[in-house]
Design a protein around this motif. Structure first.
Motif, short mmCIF file in Angstrom:
data_model
loop_
_atom_site.label_atom_id
_atom_site.label_comp_id
_atom_site.label_asym_id
_atom_site.label_seq_id
_atom_site.Cartn_x
_atom_site.Cartn_y
_atom_site.Cartn_z
N VAL A 5 -2.78 0.92 -5.13
CA VAL A 5 -2.94 0.92 -3.64
C VAL A 5 -4.54 0.53 -3.19
N ARG A 6 -4.46 -0.42 -2.31
CA ARG A 6 -5.83 -0.70 -1.98
C ARG A 6 -6.10 -0.53 -0.25
N LEU A 7 -7.11 0.36 0.15
CA LEU A 7 -7.18 0.62 1.49
C LEU A 7 -8.67 0.08 2.01
N LEU A 8 -9.30 -0.47 0.95
CA LEU A 8 -10.64 -0.56 1.51
C LEU A 8 -10.90 -2.10 1.63
N GLY A 9 -10.03 -2.63 2.72
CA GLY A 9 -10.06 -3.89 3.12
C GLY A 9 -8.49 -4.25 3.81
N PRO A 10 -7.79 -5.08 3.64
CA PRO A 10 -6.38 -5.13 4.27
C PRO A 10 -5.62 -4.40 3.27
N VAL A 11 -4.68 -3.51 3.75
CA VAL A 11 -3.90 -2.70 2.82
C VAL A 11 -2.97 -3.63 1.94
N GLU A 12 -3.20 -3.31 0.71
CA GLU A 12 -2.36 -3.81 -0.16
C GLU A 12 -1.74 -2.94 -1.29
N LEU A 13 -0.58 -3.44 -1.70
CA LEU A 13 0.26 -2.67 -2.73
C LEU A 13 0.48 -3.73 -3.94
N ARG A 14 0.35 -3.00 -5.00
CA ARG A 14 0.62 -3.89 -6.35
C ARG A 14 1.67 -2.72 -7.20
N GLY A 15 2.75 -3.60 -7.53
CA GLY A 15 3.50 -2.82 -8.44
C GLY A 15 3.21 -3.61 -9.76
N GLU A 16 4.30 -3.28 -10.94
CA GLU A 16 4.00 -3.72 -12.11
C GLU A 16 4.16 -5.17 -12.29
N SER A 17 4.99 -5.76 -11.44
CA SER A 17 5.32 -7.34 -11.45
C SER A 17 4.16 -7.95 -10.38
N GLY A 18 3.27 -7.14 -9.93
CA GLY A 18 2.38 -7.92 -9.20
C GLY A 18 1.98 -7.46 -7.81
N PRO A 19 1.41 -8.40 -6.90
CA PRO A 19 1.55 -8.09 -5.45
C PRO A 19 2.76 -7.70 -4.90
N ALA A 20 2.82 -6.61 -4.10
CA ALA A 20 4.11 -6.34 -3.48
C ALA A 20 3.81 -6.56 -1.79
N ARG A 21 4.90 -6.93 -1.23
CA ARG A 21 4.82 -6.94 0.15
C ARG A 21 4.81 -5.47 0.87
N PRO A 22 3.61 -5.16 1.26
CA PRO A 22 3.86 -3.68 1.88
C PRO A 22 4.31 -3.48 3.40
N GLY A 23 5.05 -4.79 3.87
CA GLY A 23 5.72 -4.72 4.84
C GLY A 23 5.11 -4.89 6.40
N PRO A 24 5.63 -4.42 7.49
CA PRO A 24 4.81 -4.51 8.70
C PRO A 24 3.76 -3.59 8.90
N ALA A 25 2.99 -3.73 9.86
CA ALA A 25 1.75 -2.99 10.16
C ALA A 25 1.94 -1.43 10.26
N LYS A 26 3.12 -1.23 10.94
CA LYS A 26 3.23 0.14 10.95
C LYS A 26 3.79 0.97 9.47
N GLN A 27 4.46 0.07 8.61
CA GLN A 27 4.64 0.43 7.27
C GLN A 27 3.42 0.55 6.38
N ARG A 28 2.63 -0.32 6.79
CA ARG A 28 1.13 -0.32 6.09
C ARG A 28 0.48 0.82 6.38
N ALA A 29 0.51 1.28 7.83
CA ALA A 29 0.00 2.54 8.02
C ALA A 29 0.44 3.97 7.48
N VAL A 30 1.84 3.78 7.45
CA VAL A 30 2.34 4.93 6.55
C VAL A 30 2.15 4.98 5.19
N LEU A 31 1.92 3.78 4.39
CA LEU A 31 1.35 3.89 3.24
C LEU A 31 -0.11 4.39 3.26
N ALA A 32 -0.93 4.05 4.18
CA ALA A 32 -2.30 4.50 4.25
C ALA A 32 -2.23 6.07 4.50
N VAL A 33 -1.53 6.39 4.99
CA VAL A 33 -1.42 8.14 5.35
C VAL A 33 -1.15 8.72 4.23
N LEU A 34 -0.22 8.06 3.42
CA LEU A 34 0.22 8.79 2.14
C LEU A 34 -0.90 8.74 0.94
#
Length: 438
Positions: A5-34
Motif C-alpha cells: 500500500v502506497r500513500l506517499l503520492g497517489p494512493v496505490e494498491l499492489r497485490g501479488e499479481s501486480g498493481p490493482a485498481r484501488p477503486g474510486p476516490a472514496k474507496q481509496r480514502a477508505v484504504l488510506a484510513v485503514l
C-alpha cells in the motif's frame, strides 16, 4: 499473500499479481484510513469522522462496508472485521509510510549521534519513498486531511534533516538550489532559512547569505507579525562577526583515480530501439536511481513483472539514461536461480577490475572487497533475472554514490526495502497471424 500500500503520492494498491485498481476516490480514502491505522481496529465512527466533513450521509456506513468488500477482493483476508470495526494487517515493508518513518528515524538518530555520513543515505532513502503529495487525488475537506498534512510535515522535517547532514559533511553551494525551492514552497521554515544562509556563507557569498536573512525577516514579519527566532538571529550576528565556527568542515575526499590499466566497465546491452510504453515506470526507475546535484546516497531499485513484460529492456534503457551519472562504470550481470549470491558477487568484482585469481574465496571477504571498491567509485550495477532477495542483497551499495538496478519476476522484500516498480503482463495478441509456436 504479499501486498503493498502506497500513500506517499497517489494512493496505490499492489497485490501479488501486480498493481490493482484501488477503486474510486472514496474507496481509496477508505484504504488510506485503514493503512494509516494498520494493524489496529478502526471503528466505523472513526471512518465517518475522517471521510466526511460535517454530518455524514445516512448511507455512510453502508458505503464504507461496500468499499471494504471491494478492497477485500484484492487484499483477501488482510482486512478483518471485529465488533463494528475493520483492521488492515500489514507487515512494515508493505506500507510506504511505515518505511518512510523507519528510515527517517534511523537517519535522525545517526545525525543526533554525530554521524552524518551514516545519516545521509537513510534520510535520502526516506525521501525517495515520496512520489507526490500524500494522498494525492483523494477527496479533500474532511478530517483525513489533518493526517495527510501530518505526513507532509514529517517530510519537510526530513528534507531539512538531510540538508543538515550534508552541511555537516561539507556540502555548500550545491545545496542552495534545493533549499531555495524548499523555501519557495514553505517560506516560514526558519530552520531552512538558517541552512540556506550557512550554505551561501560557506560557499563564499556573504552578501547572498545576509540577503537571505533579510528575506526571511521580511516574510516572517509580513505573514506572522514576528521577528526571526533566536537561532536565525544568532546566525545572522555570527555572520556579521565572521565567527570561526561558521567555517565548513573538511569535505569528504573525492574518489581517487582508478588503478592504471583497469578498464572502466561499460557492459550495458544496446539501448533497445523499439522500446515503447512504460513511460511512467521508466520515470520511476530514473527518479529513484539518479543522484541529484551532488547527491551521493546509494540507491537500489527492483523492477518486477511476469515473463515478457519488458523488464530487461526497461532497465537497459534506464541504464543508458543514467550512465553519465556513474562515471566509474556500468556492470551488467545475468542472474538466475542457479547462481549463488557469492558467485554473482565474484562476477561483479571481476567486472570492477579484480583479477579472477585475486577474488577472495570466503563470501564475507568478497563482500568486503566489493564495498571497499564502491566506497571511492560511482558505479551502476544492473542484475537481470534475480531469483530471490538473498541473491542480490550483498550488492546493495553500502557507500554513497552507486546504484543497483534489479529485474525479477516477483517482488523482492528485504530489510533495506528498495523501491519496487511493477510491470504488467504483456497484452495478449489478438487474431491469428501465423502458426502457433511451441
Amino acid at each position: 499473500m504479499s501486498i503493498e500500500v502506497r500513500l506517499l503520492g497517489p494512493v496505490e494498491l499492489r497485490g501479488e499479481s501486480g498493481p490493482a485498481r484501488p477503486g474510486p476516490a472514496k474507496q481509496r480514502a477508505v484504504l488510506a484510513v485503514l493503512a494509516l491505522d494498520a494493524n489496529r481496529p478502526v471503528p466505523l465512527n472513526r471512518f465517518t469522522e475522517l471521510l466526511w466533513a460535517g454530518r455524514p450521509p445516512a448511507s455512510a456506513v453502508a458505503n464504507i462496508r461496500n468499499h471494504i468488500a471491494a478492497l477485500r477482493r484484492t487484499v483477501g483476508g488482510r482486512i478483518v472485521s471485529q465488533h463494528g470495526a475493520y483492521q488492515l494487517n500489514l507487515a512494515p515493508h508493505e506500507l510506504d509510510v511505515t518505511e518512510f518513518h523507519r528510515l527517517a528515524e534511523r537517519g535522525r538518530a545517526a545525525l543526533a549521534a554525530g554521524d552524518p555520513a551514516r545519516a545521509e543515505p537513510d534520510l535520502a532513502a526516506a525521501l525517495r519513498r515520496w512520489r507526490g503529495p500524500a494522498g494525492q487525488g483523494l477527496p479533500r475537506g474532511a478530517a483525513l486531511d489533518v493526517l495527510l498534512a501530518g505526513l507532509e510535515t514529517a517530510r519537510l522535517r526530513v528534507v531539512e534533516d538531510l540538508a543538515e547532514a550534508r552541511l555537516r559533511l561539507g556540502y555548500t553551494g550545491e545545496l542552495v538550489p534545493g533549499l531555495r525551492d524548499h523555501l519557495t514552497a514553505h517560506p516560514l521554515r526558519e530552520r531552512a532559512w538558517s541552512q540556506l544562509m550557512l550554505a551561501l556563507y560557506r560557499a563564499g557569498d556573504l552578501g547572498a547569505a545576509l540577503t537571505a536573512y533579510r528575506q526571511a525577516q521580511a516574510i516572517l514579519h509580513a505573514q506572522l507579525g514576528v521577528d526571526p527566532g533566536g537561532e536565525l538571529a544568532g546566525l545572522h550576528v555570527a555572520m556579521l562577526e565572521r565567527a570561526a565556527w561558521l567555517e565548513a568542515p573538511a569535505r569528504r575526499p573525492a574518489p581517487g583515480p582508478r588503478p592504471a590499466g583497469v578498464e572502466v566497465p561499460r557492459e550495458l546491452p544496446p539501448d533497445p530501439v523499439f522500446l515503447t510504453g512504460h513511460t511512467a515506470e521508466l520515470a520511476a526507475v530514473l527518479a529513484a536511481a539518479r543522484p541529484g546535484p551532488e547527491e551521493l546516497a546509494p540507491a537500489a531499485v527492483v523492477v518486477h513483472g511476469p515473463s515478457g513484460a519488458g523488464k530487461t529492456a526497461l532497465v537497459t534503457r534506464a541504464g543508458h539514461r543514467l550512465a553519465d551519472a556513474f562515471p566509474d562504470g556500468q556492470v551488467f550481470a545475468v542472474a538466475g536461480p542457479e547462481i549463488a549470491a557469492a558467485d554473482l558477487l565474484a562476477r561483479v568484482l571481476r567486472a570492477l577490475g579484480v583479477p579472477a585469481t585475486e577474488v577472495p574465496a570466503p563470501p564475507d571477504e568478497r563482500l568486503g572487497r566489493y564495498r571497499s571498491l564502491l566506497a571511492t567509485r560511482r558505479v551502476l550495477i544492473v542484475v537481470d533475472g534475480a531469483a530471490d532477495a538473498g541473491q542480490i542483497r550483498p550488492l546493495i551499495p553500502a557507500a554513497p554514490g552507486s546504484a543497483l538496478l534489479v529485474t525479477s519476476r516477483r517482488p523482492l522484500p528485504m530489510p533495506e526495502n528498495p523501491p519496487h516498480v511493477a510491470l504488467p503482463a504483456p497484452a495478449p495478441l489478438t487474431g491469428r497471424v501465423g502458426p502457433r509456436c511451441r
